[in-house]
Design a protein around this motif. Structure first.
Motif, short mmCIF file in Angstrom:
data_model
loop_
_atom_site.label_atom_id
_atom_site.label_comp_id
_atom_site.label_asym_id
_atom_site.label_seq_id
_atom_site.Cartn_x
_atom_site.Cartn_y
_atom_site.Cartn_z
N GLU A 110 24.96 -3.27 20.11
CA GLU A 110 26.17 -3.91 19.58
C GLU A 110 27.07 -4.46 20.68
OE1 GLU A 110 25.18 -0.15 17.20
OE2 GLU A 110 25.31 -0.78 19.30
N ALA A 112 26.90 -6.98 22.85
CA ALA A 112 27.17 -8.41 22.99
C ALA A 112 28.31 -8.85 22.08
CB ALA A 112 25.90 -9.21 22.68
N ALA A 113 28.31 -8.37 20.84
CA ALA A 113 29.37 -8.75 19.90
C ALA A 113 30.73 -8.26 20.40
CB ALA A 113 29.08 -8.17 18.51
N LEU A 134 27.83 -10.16 29.68
CA LEU A 134 27.09 -10.70 28.55
C LEU A 134 25.62 -10.85 28.91
CD1 LEU A 134 29.39 -13.47 27.03
CD2 LEU A 134 28.37 -11.55 25.78
N PRO A 137 21.15 -15.14 27.67
CA PRO A 137 20.38 -15.46 26.46
C PRO A 137 18.88 -15.59 26.75
CG PRO A 137 22.36 -16.77 26.55
CD PRO A 137 22.26 -16.06 27.87
N ASP A 141 17.19 -12.65 20.07
CA ASP A 141 17.99 -12.55 18.85
C ASP A 141 18.75 -13.88 18.73
OD1 ASP A 141 19.84 -12.16 16.88
OD2 ASP A 141 20.55 -10.22 17.61
N GLU A 143 20.74 -15.43 16.67
CA GLU A 143 22.15 -15.50 16.30
C GLU A 143 23.04 -14.99 17.43
OE1 GLU A 143 25.59 -16.28 14.16
OE2 GLU A 143 23.55 -17.04 14.06
N THR A 144 22.65 -13.87 18.05
CA THR A 144 23.41 -13.35 19.19
C THR A 144 23.37 -14.33 20.34
OG1 THR A 144 23.00 -11.05 18.56
CG2 THR A 144 23.61 -11.46 20.85
N ASP A 145 22.21 -14.93 20.56
CA ASP A 145 22.09 -15.92 21.64
C ASP A 145 23.02 -17.10 21.41
OD1 ASP A 145 20.27 -14.42 22.98
OD2 ASP A 145 18.52 -15.63 22.50
N LYS A 147 25.84 -17.20 19.75
CA LYS A 147 27.22 -16.81 20.00
C LYS A 147 27.48 -16.57 21.50
CE LYS A 147 27.90 -14.71 15.45
NZ LYS A 147 28.14 -13.44 14.70
N THR A 148 26.48 -16.02 22.19
CA THR A 148 26.62 -15.79 23.62
C THR A 148 26.76 -17.11 24.37
OG1 THR A 148 25.37 -13.72 23.53
CG2 THR A 148 25.52 -14.80 25.67
#
Length: 233
Positions: A110, A112-113, A134, A137, A141, A143-145, A147-148
């Motif tokens: 969790e 990264a968020a 961070l 990327p 993942d 979606e996480t990538d 946002k990152t």
């Protein structure tokens, strides 16, 4: 466990408590020593300090949990459980900086968020630690990538040069490649900060972006030529 370990460990804890200086070299020598010991008793003491009302104790406790044992990975489950319990509520600046390192080294899922949520923190110190912490990327993942990448793109134009430097480095190292990213790296080739320009040059060279060549040649002819410029060339 060596019967002499606990008394020696206690000396480290006592010395840190007496100095109460989270930034001193002596304090960090004790932190490194306890991390290397990596015993169950070190783990339990670190967990206990994480629950103290004193921010100094919480900061040190988290810093030790970040890397325990010879490989820094001992007691993973216990360490991550404590880190998870703290990231949503901690408000102290110094403890937050320790948590950023812990999230990074322990690869907290969790994490990264939480780091992304700190990207607009008023503290320059915390923002550059976010850019450093961070995960680069890697499309594991999507979606996480996404946002990152978006967060690092914002940090590329931060007012603090150290933040821009780390954000540029992270984006340069990723396998992401699109026109928006190339344009952003080209802008950083004009940055007032030498390190940021250098990382941008590497990122453009990795992507074989021809638009970066004229500016690279210009910097190579200047009186300040770094190793990364040569590597990019």
């Amino acid at each position: 466990m060596n019967p002499t370990s606990q008394p020696l460990e206690q000396k480290h804890w006592d010395a840190m408590e007496a100095s109460h200086d989270v930034e001193s070299e002596e304090t960090w020598e004790h932190v490194f020593a306890l991390r290397k010991e990596g015993t169950r008793s070190v783990l339990e003491k670190a967990l206990a300090w994480c629950g103290e009302s004193d921010p100094f104790c919480r900061s040190i406790g988290v810093s030790i949990l970040a890397q325990l044992g010879e490989d820094g990975k001992s007691y993973r489950d216990e360490a991550i459980a404590m880190i998870r319990s703290m990231i949503g509520t901690e408000q102290d600046h110094e403890v937050i900086t320790s948590l950023i390192s812990a999230v990074h080294f322990r690869e907290v899922p969790e994490g990264a968020a939480w780091l992304i949520s700190l990207a607009e923190h008023p503290s320059e110190d915390i923002r550059w630690r976010v850019a450093w912490g961070l995960p680069i990327p890697n499309v594991s993942d999507p979606e996480t990538d996404r946002k990152t990448i978006a967060t690092l793109m914002r940090l590329l134009v931060d007012s603090d040069p150290q933040v821009r430097d780390w954000a540029t480095f992270s984006l340069s190292m990723t396998d992401q490649d699109n026109e928006q990213l190339r344009d952003a790296l080209l802008e950083r080739m004009e940055d007032s900060d030498f390190n940021t320009r250098s990382e941008a040059a590497v990122g453009l060279a990795k992507r074989k972006e021809p638009r970066g060549v004229p500016k690279l040649v210009e910097w190579l002819k200047s009186d300040q030529v770094g190793e990364l410029y040569v590597e990019s060339a």
